[in-house]
Design a protein around this motif. Structure first.
Motif, PDB file in Angstrom:
ATOM      1  N   LYS A  18       3.448 -11.126  -5.251  1.00  0.00           N
ATOM      2  CA  LYS A  18       4.109 -12.244  -5.926  1.00  0.00           C
ATOM      3  C   LYS A  18       3.772 -12.228  -7.413  1.00  0.00           C
ATOM      4  N   SER A  64      11.408 -13.055  -3.820  1.00  0.00           N
ATOM      5  CA  SER A  64      11.059 -14.455  -4.080  1.00  0.00           C
ATOM      6  C   SER A  64      11.919 -15.425  -3.265  1.00  0.00           C
ATOM      7  N   GLU A 123       8.519 -11.361   4.742  1.00  0.00           N
ATOM      8  CA  GLU A 123       8.318 -10.390   3.669  1.00  0.00           C
ATOM      9  C   GLU A 123       8.877  -9.022   4.043  1.00  0.00           C
TER      10      GLU A 123
END
Length: 262
Positions: free
Chosen positions: A78, A215, A221
Motif C-alpha cells: 500500500k 487500492s 488482494e
C-alpha cells in the motif's frame, strides 16, 4: 501438537510488533530473494514468506509467522502504491539521486492537510526505495527480468522494424502461394500491433495502474493482482479502466470476477 502450533501461530500473528527496524530487515530480505529470482511475477510464493518469517524471528528474537509477513506486506504494498501514485502527479518532481518526491512547499502543505499519509512521502528521502521497487514493483533483478520496462519497449520497436526487414528479404528470396502470403502478413501485422501497443504503456502508466487497481476496496488482494496482470496483458482494456469512474471500475472488476474476460 497441531493444536499447539495453531495457537502459537495465532499468538504470533496477534502479538508480533512491527518496528521500523523489523520493517527494514523484512524489505531487505525480500529484495535479496527477488534478486535471487524467487519472486514470481509481482508476488512471492508462500514458501518465501515462510522463509522470511523464520529470518525475522531469528533477527528480532520474537516469533514471527508467515501470516505476520503476509499481513505486513499488504501495508508495504500500500505504501509503494501511494509512492507510485504521488510520483505520477502532474507538476511534481522526482530527485532520482536522493529518491525524493519534490513538491512546492504550499502545494505540499495543502496536500498533506488532506492526505496525512503523505507527510512521510513528500519532500523527504524515501528510504529503501530501490528495494521497495524490487519487492513491490515491476523490477526484477535476474535473467531476462533484469531489463526495465523501457528497455523492453525499445526492444519491441526494434523487433518490429527488424521483423519487417527480414520479411522483405524473405519474400525476395523465394516464392510462396498467395494465401500463404496473406496469412503471413496478417500474423505479422497482428504481432507488430501488439508490440507497438505494449510500447505505449510506459513506466509511469504501469505504476499508476497498479496503484489504482490495488487500492480498490472490497476485493481480495490476490484477485486485484490477477486483475492487474490481465490489464497489463491487454493495454487497451487497461486504458479504458483508468478513465472510468470509481463505480464503473467496480463493475468492471465484478465482471472480471464473474469470468466475463476469460
Amino acid at each position: 501438537m497441531e493444536e499447539s502450533q495453531a495457537q502459537s501461530s495465532k499468538k504470533g500473528k496477534k502479538n508480533f510488533m512491527w518496528t521500523a527496524k523489523a520493517d527494514k530487515f523484512l524489505i531487505s530480505f525480500l529484495a535479496d530473494c527477488a534478486k535471487n529470482g524467487e519472486k514470481h511475477g509481482k508476488s512471492f510464493p508462500k514458501a518465501v514468506y515462510a522463509k522470511a518469517a523464520e529470518a525475522v524471528t531469528d533477527y528480532c528474537k520474537t516469533l514471527c509467522t508467515m501470516d505476520n509477513v503476509d499481513s505486513r506486506m499488504k501495508t508495504v504494498k500500500k505504501k509503494y502504491s501511494r509512492i507510485a501514485c504521488l510520483r505520477s502527479k502532474s507538476g511534481w518532481g522526482w530527485d532520482d539521486d536522493q529518491k525524493i518526491i519534490k513538491v512546492g512547499k504550499e502545494v505540499a502543505m495543502e496536500f498533506i492537510e488532506a492526505n496525512s499519509y503523505a507527510k512521510d512521502l513528500i519532500n523527504v528521502p524515501l528510504e529503501q526505495y530501490e528495494e521497495l521497487k524490487l519487492v513491490c514493483g515491476e523490477d526484477q533483478a535476474t535473467g531476462s527480468f533484469g531489463k526495465s520496462i523501457s528497455d523492453v519497449q525499445s526492444e519491441n520497436v526494434d523487433d518490429v522494424t527488424s521483423g519487417k526487414e527480414s520479411s522483405e528479404r524473405s519474400k525476395r528470396g523465394k516464392r510462396s502461394r498467395p494465401w500463404e502470403d496473406v496469412l503471413s502478413k496478417v500474423d505479422g501485422l497482428t504481432e507488430q500491433v501488439g508490440r507497438l501497443t505494449e510500447a505505449l504503456v510506459d513506466d509511469s502508466f504501469v505504476e499508476k495502474l497498479y496503484s489504482e487497481v490495488t487500492s480498490m476496496e472490497g476485493f481480495e488482494e490476490k484477485f486485484l493482482e490477477n486483475a492487474f496482470d490481465y490489464l497489463m496483458a491487454h493495454p487497451i482494456e487497461a486504458k479504458k479502466f483508468m478513465v472510468r469512474r470509481l463505480a464503473m471500475r467496480r463493475e468492471w472488476l465484478q465482471a472480471f470476477a464473474d469470468g466475463a474476460y476469460v
